[in-house]
Design a protein around this motif. Sequence first.
Motif, PDB file in Angstrom:
ATOM      1  N   HIS A 562       0.825  -1.202   0.000  1.00 14.38           N
ATOM      2  CA  HIS A 562       0.000   0.000   0.000  1.00 14.38           C
ATOM      3  C   HIS A 562       0.866   1.262   0.000  1.00 14.38           C
ATOM      4  CE1 HIS A 562      -3.687  -2.158   0.353  1.00 14.38           C
ATOM      5  NE2 HIS A 562      -3.584  -2.484   1.624  1.00 14.38           N
ATOM      6  N   GLU A 563       1.932   1.263   0.790  1.00 11.58           N
ATOM      7  CA  GLU A 563       2.805   2.436   0.859  1.00 11.58           C
ATOM      8  C   GLU A 563       3.447   2.723  -0.495  1.00 11.58           C
ATOM      9  OE1 GLU A 563       3.208   4.717   3.289  1.00 11.58           O
ATOM     10  OE2 GLU A 563       1.520   3.611   4.178  1.00 11.58           O
ATOM     11  N   LYS A 566       0.873   4.327  -2.793  1.00  7.87           N
ATOM     12  CA  LYS A 566       0.637   5.735  -2.464  1.00  7.87           C
ATOM     13  C   LYS A 566       1.808   6.603  -2.928  1.00  7.87           C
ATOM     14  CE  LYS A 566      -0.593   4.948   1.932  1.00  7.87           C
ATOM     15  NZ  LYS A 566      -1.072   5.235   3.320  1.00  7.87           N
ATOM     16  N   TYR A 567       3.019   6.075  -2.767  1.00  5.78           N
ATOM     17  CA  TYR A 567       4.188   6.815  -3.236  1.00  5.78           C
ATOM     18  C   TYR A 567       4.156   6.965  -4.759  1.00  5.78           C
ATOM     19  CZ  TYR A 567       8.919   8.306  -4.176  1.00  5.78           C
ATOM     20  OH  TYR A 567      10.010   9.012  -4.641  1.00  5.78           O
ATOM     21  N   GLU A 570       1.954   9.683  -5.824  1.00  5.43           N
ATOM     22  CA  GLU A 570       2.474  11.022  -5.543  1.00  5.43           C
ATOM     23  C   GLU A 570       3.578  11.429  -6.516  1.00  5.43           C
ATOM     24  OE1 GLU A 570       3.888  10.614  -1.599  1.00  5.43           O
ATOM     25  OE2 GLU A 570       1.893  10.444  -0.693  1.00  5.43           O
ATOM     26  N   ASN A 810      -7.274   8.996  -5.868  1.00  3.93           N
ATOM     27  CA  ASN A 810      -6.381   8.658  -4.769  1.00  3.93           C
ATOM     28  C   ASN A 810      -6.493   7.175  -4.427  1.00  3.93           C
ATOM     29  OD1 ASN A 810      -8.845   8.590  -3.544  1.00  3.93           O
ATOM     30  ND2 ASN A 810      -8.458  10.279  -2.126  1.00  3.93           N
ATOM     31  N   TYR A 811      -5.671   6.745  -3.495  1.00  8.11           N
ATOM     32  CA  TYR A 811      -5.549   5.321  -3.160  1.00  8.11           C
ATOM     33  C   TYR A 811      -5.749   5.182  -1.662  1.00  8.11           C
ATOM     34  CZ  TYR A 811      -3.372   0.651  -2.859  1.00  8.11           C
ATOM     35  OH  TYR A 811      -3.117  -0.680  -2.630  1.00  8.11           O
ATOM     36  N   LEU A 812      -6.780   4.415  -1.258  1.00  6.23           N
ATOM     37  CA  LEU A 812      -7.106   4.255   0.159  1.00  6.23           C
ATOM     38  C   LEU A 812      -7.009   2.793   0.566  1.00  6.23           C
ATOM     39  CD1 LEU A 812      -9.057   6.656  -1.043  1.00  6.23           C
ATOM     40  CD2 LEU A 812     -10.092   6.534   1.196  1.00  6.23           C
ATOM     41  N   ARG A 829     -10.249   3.319  -4.722  1.00  9.85           N
ATOM     42  CA  ARG A 829      -9.802   4.472  -5.516  1.00  9.85           C
ATOM     43  C   ARG A 829     -10.959   5.462  -5.558  1.00  9.85           C
ATOM     44  NH1 ARG A 829      -5.748   3.483  -9.231  1.00  9.85           N
ATOM     45  NH2 ARG A 829      -5.535   5.760  -9.123  1.00  9.85           N
TER      46      ARG A 829
END
Length: 909
Positions: A562-563, A566-567, A570, A810-812, A829
Amino acid sequence: MVYIPSSTYRLQISPEFKLEHARRILPYLKELGISTVYAAPFFSAKSGSAHGYDVTNPHQINPEAGTLQEFQELAKEVQELGMGWLQDIVPNHMAFSPENEWLMDVLEKGPQSEFYTFFDIDFNHPDFKGKVMVPFLGEPLEKVLEQEQLKLQFTNKGFCISYFDSNYPLNLAGYETLLNQVAAKAETEAAGAALKAKLHHLQMVTESDIIDGEGWKKAIAELHQTLHLHKELQTALKQVLQSINSDQNKLKELLEQQYFILCYWQDTEKQMGYRRFFTVNELICLAMERKDSFDKYHRLIKQLCDEKLVQGLRVDHVDGLYDPDTYLQRLRELAGEEVYLIVEKILEGEENLPDYWPIQGNSGYDYLAWVSNLLTAQDGEEKLTNVYQNLVPDAAPDYEDLVFEKKRYILEHHMRGELQNLLRLLQTSNLMPQEQPEEQVREALTVLLAAFPVYRIYGSSFPLPEGALPVVDKAFAEARRRAPQSEAALMHLRSLFEANEHEDEERKKQKLYFVMRTQQFTGPLAAKGVEDTTFYNYNRLIALNEVGNSPAIFSLSREEFHERMKYKLETYPHSLNATATHDTKRGEDARTRLFTLSEIPDEWEKQAAQWMEIAEKNAREVKITRNDLYFLFQTLLGVMPMDGNVDDTLIQRLEEFLPKALREAKANSNWTEPNEKYEDALKGLTKQLLQKDEAFMASFKPFFKRVAHYGWLSSLTQTLLKLTCPGVPDVYQGCEFWDYSLVDPDNRRPVDYELRQQYLQEIRQQEKNDPQQLHQQLLQNPADARVKLYLLSKTLHLRRQMQELFSKGNYLPLTVIGSKENHAMAFARHYQGQWCLVVVPGLLASLVKEDELPLGEQVWGDTSIELPADLPQQWQHAFSQEEVKAEQNKLSLSTLLKTFPVALLTAES
């Protein structure tokens, strides 16, 4: 606004799959849900090239694949279908071949060639004295001359030295020598005078600093016509040619006059007169840092962008360029702001792309690594390591030690010339430490290059960009640990990576040049030492031995995955998500099978030990090492078709693959001196096990069936994640079916598009009648691969319908709770009121039996997904079209995964 693909589909344009073939499948790709055709290089390449990376003329489309007019018509159809075209380009290198007219122009005209500075040739190399190294002789020159394998010939292109099918052009000095001899043998003064007039004309053409190429060609054509029309000149020419070809000394004397030096191909393992792609003599690199070289090479590419025939460019091997920063700036200016730009880039470990490059991202090897590590069970690392060491006692105990050892091996045995060139650069730039002997500096440089933790750093000025120096310091720290005796020399080399304010500009310039030059070789060294050597030696779990991945990172937890997502969102949210490419070592679905071994290491150890015993009983004159057997068994698990059928085609594919694997490993065979006896023994053993040894197949097939079952289910997880995570999903040609291919050229086999089209239409029709019944049929017959095709197409179409969500959303990460919470992962998303929710299973071997599917309440029980309060409570299942409602902010996996093993939901807020 820059063009962003919704998805890409990689096609290998070649003489076997032409532009016309690509045009025929456009309707199918559109129906599949693809937004962008992603084509391998289609520029003129060596005759018969199956891959297109050996470009011979970047100014024209490969005549064996089509024409510019055909592509213009094709591009029009692509755009009429609402699709785009992403074109692979190759700015680092071209083919070192007589078919490369630009390079032959350098061999012919030397410093007067307009391409003299176009190629990355070291004309100051002391061993070649301003000449071009041509390393394609099968033996040293003296032996080749003795065997009369070199011939002087005259063709319609002029005089040349012929070596089998290769012709290398003579320079003007050679013409003067030969034509004067021919004229002297002419029976009449008139004929001799006519010939001398042509020679004079040639000399006049060459009077300018840069020879006019067209004027030269015209003069040669006139010379050829003169010789053709005068029979007495033809006779004289034959006599001169025969006289020289029959006399080694005369031929050698003629060769010494040329702008090139013919030499033995193995000489490049000790000396190098030009920069090559990796260690491939047949690919010569370009001096792309020169603005005139850039402009010359990209002429057709610019036309394709200006005419909007392509919407994107993929830059091959950006790490090979002297100055990638400047190159990408120039390419962006040339292509325009609307063109989608990505680079082929291997990222190591925690490495990230430079955030200042004017690009949309990379070609997806990093995503391939992340999803692979997610699908590998963390608990299996220690157990599989022990299994490997138990069954293969002489296996390397430490992966990083093996990487260093193999990189050093490549430097010392295959890239000694490149190493010597860097050492000489230190000397000629006055950067050599005065107090240390040359051998100490050589050792320090060797260890430093082998210790570099990434492919390369970037930067075209001092100070180097943020993030570069920590990598440099890591490399030097590792080098000092490996070679403490080289401390002083290493400290001196470290000083070259930074500029001192007290140094004059010339010294700063020399230091920067050395740093940037070293970075053109750390990448090839990593590729050859790791991808093409270590990956065939370290066989703990070969599915991790993949381009962009590394056994050093065994697995990722859900949180770590997941990290990374998210990176990515970004930084480069539009990088490709790849799971198979033309460079991957094995097919995407072969890898998911092998990941299962990390879940069942005890069973794997038992089976592998039994197979080793059987294999060793089959050994005849040549004993196969346990490491090679361990590699073979995993290869068989990955490549076997799902029905377990062993036919002649499978045997042939393995027989082509295994010698390549052995030679890459460089342990029991190699490319320089192939051990064919050992290779034949392994091929024979493989055939024996698969077609004749009943005990082996009786043991192999049940285990294979188990691994294959979990493998195809994991493939559905891999597919859905690729399609829904941040990034642009890429489908490699044919991978809408199961992909159990081996390394190139096996992964370039022809694709049956008619069958895929037929299956897709059948699925569409069945889905209209009863989606749930379709799910049941697909899952009951996984071997035909329709289940993967269905998942792919459904999700691709949803991506196109919700393109902004997948492009910008975005990504949750979502939390899974319940008794099976460790067996599922979920995320959402979200973009401007649009939502999608993704659920995939994992660790399947301990979740369901080998004849069961991860469906329904009997599997998932109380397991559910927690929905944050701001998420919608009402969702629609993209596959079943059923409405799903949350209860107390929870979605039950029993409901979501009732008829299909993975779930994709949509909602609006």
